[in-house]
Design an enzyme around this catalytic site. Structure first.
Site, PDB file in Angstrom:
ATOM      1  N   ASP A   1      -7.834  -5.612   0.602  1.00 41.82           N
ATOM      2  CA  ASP A   1      -8.354  -6.460  -0.473  1.00 41.82           C
ATOM      3  C   ASP A   1      -8.043  -7.939  -0.270  1.00 41.82           C
ATOM      4  O   ASP A   1      -8.755  -8.791  -0.803  1.00 41.82           O
ATOM      5  CB  ASP A   1      -7.783  -6.005  -1.825  1.00 41.82           C
ATOM      6  CG  ASP A   1      -8.501  -4.778  -2.351  1.00 41.82           C
ATOM      7  OD1 ASP A   1      -9.681  -4.600  -2.003  1.00 41.82           O
ATOM      8  OD2 ASP A   1      -7.890  -4.004  -3.099  1.00 41.82           O
TER       9      ASP A   1
ATOM     10  N   HIS B   1       0.861  -1.182   0.000  1.00 42.76           N
ATOM     11  CA  HIS B   1       0.000   0.000   0.000  1.00 42.76           C
ATOM     12  C   HIS B   1       0.893   1.226   0.000  1.00 42.76           C
ATOM     13  O   HIS B   1       1.891   1.259   0.703  1.00 42.76           O
ATOM     14  CB  HIS B   1      -0.887   0.009   1.257  1.00 42.76           C
ATOM     15  CG  HIS B   1      -1.997   0.990   1.172  1.00 42.76           C
ATOM     16  ND1 HIS B   1      -1.821   2.324   1.442  1.00 42.76           N
ATOM     17  CD2 HIS B   1      -3.287   0.827   0.807  1.00 42.76           C
ATOM     18  CE1 HIS B   1      -2.977   2.949   1.259  1.00 42.76           C
ATOM     19  NE2 HIS B   1      -3.876   2.064   0.861  1.00 42.76           N
TER      20      HIS B   1
END
Ligand code: ACO
Length: 376
Positions: A319, A266
């Site tokens: 996710d 991320h």
């Protein structure tokens, strides 16, 4: 050449002053309007957090019920939209169908109201998009798969109706609760690419339908929201190639090829755990019994996470667990990213409203490396 003022991907660049949300990586907190998102996921509901984002206060149970009722009263879409879905080429991808549907909705607004940038008008339009997006996402998908439409049932709750339309039958309490937690986890996340897209479009004083349409296109990409579908496809590939026995080798080979492992990493918390992923991973073993292969998938989940931490020092993002949770509650893979978008509408709308409340046009510059002084 290196340019000190140029940040590829705008890494670390401040794009807005906001009161909506902030990723506090030091405290490992996702702050949403002053609350810790993890606490909101555990103790409240999607409807309450959507209300918080749109109206800047956490509602009472009664206010939340009224809000949910007004959303369900707006959940139906015009008949011509069902016709539109039937006309789409069967090769259309679900996110593209959702993008088209949200864009199409703009045409039903009075032209003056459509372009009204006041907070009141933006809130009213946001409520309609939030209410109708699940109906568009699910029924456009149904049309593409040649399945009959399932119209929204306004007697049901928001998350309950969402799964009802997907499955065509009343969902279980576990399914509704799991989807509600997923929707809340995805609801808002500071300044990801899709939110930036909304801000950029809003800054031209364009309308909220256009701004959210741009966010659908952004979220579709596998480096952003599309990672949940890609992660699930990876789980299923590992399973088909030998499951637990080959999971580690599979990831090591991918890393050796310099492939990205979907659902990991991320921009903001690259070397830290995404707090949403940390919370949601605990639901996987609890729901593993819902699929015959659930227990093995839960083991594969752990193996891949360990290899990624050991080899790259990179942790799962939201996710990664959400892909598996969707799978365990039998959501079709093509709907993973459309559901993510629907959940994010509350956050996107809050950013659109905030941009219009204190607007300045986004218009950055470039470093020019092309030729000069050519003549035709
Ligand atoms: N798998 C393997 N290596 C990775 C991964 C990954 N998922 N993510 C980052 N890395 C490595 C890169 O290879 C790079 O290593 P290097 O310096 O040795 O070359 C380093 O970490 C930095 O990676 P970048 O891609 O430059 O980081 P950036 O901040 O640009 O990208 C992104 C962030 C796009 C999320 C990236 O981590 C990625 O591609 N992840 C996979 C896709 C994904 O899961 N996206 C969902 C994001 S969360 C969301 O939208 C809900």
């Amino acid at each position: 050449m290196s340019y000190p003022n140029y940040k590829p991907g705008l890494e670390g660049v401040i794009a807005a002053i906001t009161k909506i949300s902030y990723l506090d990586t030091e405290k490992e907190q996702i702050i949403v309007r002053g609350y810790d998102l993890i606490e909101l996921i555990e103790k409240t509901s999607y409807i309450k957090v959507a209300y918080l984002l749109l109206y800047n206060r956490l509602p009472s149970d009664e206010q939340a019920k009224e809000f949910e009722k007004s959303l369900m009263a707006e959940a139906e879409i015009p008949d011509s939209m069902y016709q539109l879905f039937s006309l789409m080429p069967k090769t259309t991808q679900a996110m593209d169908a959702l993008r088209t549907g949200i864009s199409f909705l703009a045409g039903y607004e009075d032209p003056d109201f459509l372009m009204d940038t006041s907070t009141k008008a933006n809130e009213a339009k946001a409520l309609k998009i939030l209410a109708k997006a699940p109906t568009i996402a699910v029924n456009s998908y149904r049309a593409l798969k040649g399945m009959p439409f399932v119209r929204p049932n306004r007697e049901l709750g928001y998350a309950e109706n969402f799964i009802y339309m997907i499955k065509g039958e009343k969902p279980t309490a576990t399914e509704v609760d799991t989807l509600d937690k997923i929707l809340t986890a995805y609801i808002e996340h500071e300044m990801p690419n899709s939110t930036f897209a909304v801000r950029v479009v809003a800054s031209t004083l364009s309308d909220i339908y256009g701004a959210i349409t741009s966010a659908v296109a952004s979220l579709k990409g596998p480096l952003h929201g599309g990672a949940n579908e890609a992660a699930m496809k990876m789980f299923l590939e590992v399973l088909s190639l030998g499951g637990v026995k080959i999971a580690e080798k599979y990831i090591l080979e991918k890393l050796a090829r310099k492939d990205k492992i979907m659902g990991f990493g991320h921009r903001v918390y690259m070397k830290k755990y995404d707090p949403r992923a940390y919370l949601l991973k605990d639901y996987i073993p609890k729901l593993a019994h819902l699929r015959p292969e659930g227990a093995e998938l839960a083991q594969i989940y752990e193996i891949i996470a360990k290899v990624m931490e050991r080899e790259k020092g990179i942790f799962p993002n939201a996710d990664y667990p959400i892909a598996l949770l969707y799978y365990l509650i039998h959501i079709p893979i093509d709907l993973y990213t459309p559901i993510f978008l629907c959940s994010r509408i509350a956050g996107l709308a809050a950013h659109h409203i905030e941009q219009h409340e204190n607007n300045r046009l986004f218009r950055p510059r470039v470093i020019y490396e092309g030729e000069r002084d050519l003549h035709p």
